[in-house]
Design an enzyme around this catalytic site. Structure first.
Site, PDB file in Angstrom:
ATOM      1  CB  CYS A  56      -0.905   0.004   1.237  1.00  0.00           C
ATOM      2  SG  CYS A  56       0.017   0.135   2.780  1.00  0.00           S
ATOM      3  CB  CYS A  59       6.940   0.325   4.092  1.00  0.00           C
ATOM      4  SG  CYS A  59       6.153  -1.028   4.990  1.00  0.00           S
ATOM      5  CB  CYS A 151       3.461  -6.965   2.841  1.00  0.00           C
ATOM      6  SG  CYS A 151       1.975  -6.193   3.479  1.00  0.00           S
ATOM      7  CB  CYS A 183       1.679  -3.648   9.338  1.00  0.00           C
ATOM      8  SG  CYS A 183       0.559  -3.257   7.994  1.00  0.00           S
ATOM      9  CG  HIS A 221       2.759  -8.920  28.145  1.00  0.00           C
ATOM     10  ND1 HIS A 221       1.518  -8.396  28.433  1.00  0.00           N
ATOM     11  CD2 HIS A 221       3.010  -9.856  29.104  1.00  0.00           C
ATOM     12  CE1 HIS A 221       1.040  -8.990  29.518  1.00  0.00           C
ATOM     13  NE2 HIS A 221       1.927  -9.872  29.941  1.00  0.00           N
ATOM     14  CB  CYS A 224       2.750  -3.102  27.971  1.00  0.00           C
ATOM     15  SG  CYS A 224       1.138  -2.310  27.847  1.00  0.00           S
ATOM     16  CB  CYS A 248      -4.600  -5.253  30.739  1.00  0.00           C
ATOM     17  SG  CYS A 248      -4.149  -6.495  29.527  1.00  0.00           S
ATOM     18  CB  CYS A 254      -3.777  -6.424  23.693  1.00  0.00           C
ATOM     19  SG  CYS A 254      -2.026  -5.967  23.650  1.00  0.00           S
ATOM     20  CB  CYS A 263       5.918  -0.776  19.567  1.00  0.00           C
ATOM     21  SG  CYS A 263       6.071  -1.657  18.020  1.00  0.00           S
ATOM     22  CB  CYS A 275      -0.753   0.128  18.886  1.00  0.00           C
ATOM     23  SG  CYS A 275       0.108   0.035  17.309  1.00  0.00           S
ATOM     24  CB  CYS A 282       0.004  -5.216  20.501  1.00  0.00           C
ATOM     25  SG  CYS A 282       1.188  -6.009  19.393  1.00  0.00           S
ATOM     26  CB  CYS A 285       1.720  -5.567  12.742  1.00  0.00           C
ATOM     27  SG  CYS A 285       2.751  -4.239  13.366  1.00  0.00           S
TER      28      CYS A 285
HETATM   29  S1  SF4 Z   1      -2.254  -4.060  26.931  1.00  0.00           S
HETATM   30 FE1  SF4 Z   1      -1.391  -5.840  25.833  1.00  0.00          FE
HETATM   31  S2  SF4 Z   1       0.806  -5.675  26.022  1.00  0.00           S
HETATM   32 FE2  SF4 Z   1      -0.116  -4.291  27.526  1.00  0.00          FE
HETATM   33  S3  SF4 Z   1      -0.251  -5.539  29.384  1.00  0.00           S
HETATM   34 FE3  SF4 Z   1      -2.198  -5.791  28.341  1.00  0.00          FE
HETATM   35  S4  SF4 Z   1      -1.909  -7.635  27.089  1.00  0.00           S
HETATM   36 FE4  SF4 Z   1       0.136  -6.948  27.705  1.00  0.00          FE
HETATM   37  S1  SF4 Z   2       0.542  -3.711  16.458  1.00  0.00           S
HETATM   38 FE1  SF4 Z   2       2.026  -4.264  18.066  1.00  0.00          FE
HETATM   39  S2  SF4 Z   2       3.929  -4.737  16.991  1.00  0.00           S
HETATM   40 FE2  SF4 Z   2       2.587  -3.637  15.552  1.00  0.00          FE
HETATM   41  S3  SF4 Z   2       3.164  -1.471  15.757  1.00  0.00           S
HETATM   42 FE3  SF4 Z   2       1.475  -1.797  17.188  1.00  0.00          FE
HETATM   43  S4  SF4 Z   2       2.442  -2.336  19.164  1.00  0.00           S
HETATM   44 FE4  SF4 Z   2       4.002  -2.556  17.541  1.00  0.00          FE
END
Ligand code: SF4
Ligand code: SF4
Length: 323
Positions: A56, A59, A151, A183, A221, A224, A248, A254, A263, A275, A282, A285
């Site tokens: 797309c 990137c 991709c 992505c 995780h 996070c 969470c 997620c 990230c 994200c 998450c 990706c």
């Molecule tokens: S939001 Fe996602 S990465 Fe963050 S603690 Fe919860 S499950 Fe883990």
């Molecule tokens: S979806 Fe997960 S791995 Fe992909 S950019 Fe968001 S936090 Fe990072």
């Protein structure tokens, strides 16, 4: 010093290099000096061939967001982008001739964005030729091959469709490939990998599925900021309930406990956000089975999600030690 950054002192230049290297995760002392040397060397304009298959162009847009160093510096001063369908000025036979000359001469940085169809070549033809063939021939004499984005790395979103698309590792099997999933690609991952190559003439250390360990060594995780809520079993179920705002996002699909990427630490858009801190789980990706294996994205109904909870209940995801 005249050159990449105009009229700046050597001290400022070294400071710039050290900062850049640190931002890109290349902060070991040896690498900092190699990055400085590579950036300062006037003869290191690496030719780049950038192919786009089933993509797309997200990137490409992500690379255009690189601020450290700015993408204009990279493109105009350190890289010679010979062929890039989205940004090149030439078109038609002229563009194809430049492509052919560069690929024939070899020693280029090959960036592939987008996946390759295997169900039928006609799903992705460029200049009347199957994209699959272009990837193979341009990889033959490339100095380094980078799969830019989910991709190109593993098939990504197109792999969930009828084209049976794959990443370049399934087409080019006899050369190492630096896989930069997510992505879109994170511009730091791409710029950092290219700088690493310019500085060392080799790929950065990779994990077993070809991702640079510099960027893909830790679970989302584990870094996070909602992690303590996961450990305490407090899961957001209602987007409109202010009390749950920071809880969470597991119940919202997620996949952070199953996804390796930096990230939460690196963040996106020049370190602004990512994200989960925007309130979306998450999507995984950075993993090879994105997109199909991660869907549905916004509920905990996927097999992945069930596995995550089973592991939590079995104590296989131990609570994180409180700092
Ligand atoms: S939001 Fe996602 S990465 Fe963050 S603690 Fe919860 S499950 Fe883990
Ligand atoms: S979806 Fe997960 S791995 Fe992909 S950019 Fe968001 S936090 Fe990072």
């Amino acid at each position: 010093m005249n050159g990449l950054f105009g009229d700046i002192s050597r001290r400022d230049f070294m400071k710039y290099c050290a900062t850049t290297a640190a931002v890109l995760g290349l902060s070991e002392m040896e690498l900092v000096s190699k990055v400085s040397e590579a950036l300062a060397a006037s003869s290191s304009k690496a030719p780049v061939v950038w192919l786009e298959g089933q993509d797309c162009a997200g990137c490409t847009i992500s690379l255009a967001g690189a601020l450290n160093p700015p993408v204009s510096s990279i493109i105009l001063d350190k890289l010679s982008i010979r062929y890039h369908e989205t940004i090149m000025a030439s078109a038609g036979y002229l563009a194809e001739a430049v492509y052919e000359d560069t690929v024939k001469a070899g020693g280029h940085v090959l960036c592939v964005e987008g996946s390759i169809p295997t169900a039928d070549d006609r799903f992705c033809m460029i200049g009347g030729r199957p994209f699959r063939e272009m990837v193979k021939e341009s990889a033959e004499k490339a100095a380094v091959i980078i799969a830019v984005g989910a991709c190109a790395a593993y098939g990504g979103i197109p792999a969930a469709g009828p084209t049976k698309s794959v990443g370049i590792g399934k087409i080019v099997k006899d050369k190492p490939i630096i896989n930069l999933p997510t992505c879109p690609v994170h511009c730091d991952h791409l710029v950092g990998s290219i700088l690493y190559f310019l500085a060392t003439k080799s790929a950065p250390p990779l994990d077993k599925i070809g991702r640079p360990k510099l960027y893909f060594d830790e679970l989302v995780h584990d870094n996070c900021r909602r992690r303590s809520y996961f450990d305490d079993g407090l899961f957001l179920t209602d987007w409109n309930d202010p009390k749950q705002k920071n809880w969470c996002l597991y119940e919202k699909g997620c996949k952070g406990p199953d996804t390796y990427a930096d990230c939460p630490v690196r963040r996106w858009n020049d370190g602004q956000n990512f994200c989960i801190d925007c309130g979306a789980g998450c999507m995984g990706c950075a993993e090879p089975d994105f997109y199909d294996g991660m869907s549905p994205l916004y509920t905990a109904e996927s097999e992945r999600s069930r596995n995550i909870m089973a592991r939590k209940e079995a104590g296989l995801i131990p609570p994180k030690e409180k700092a």
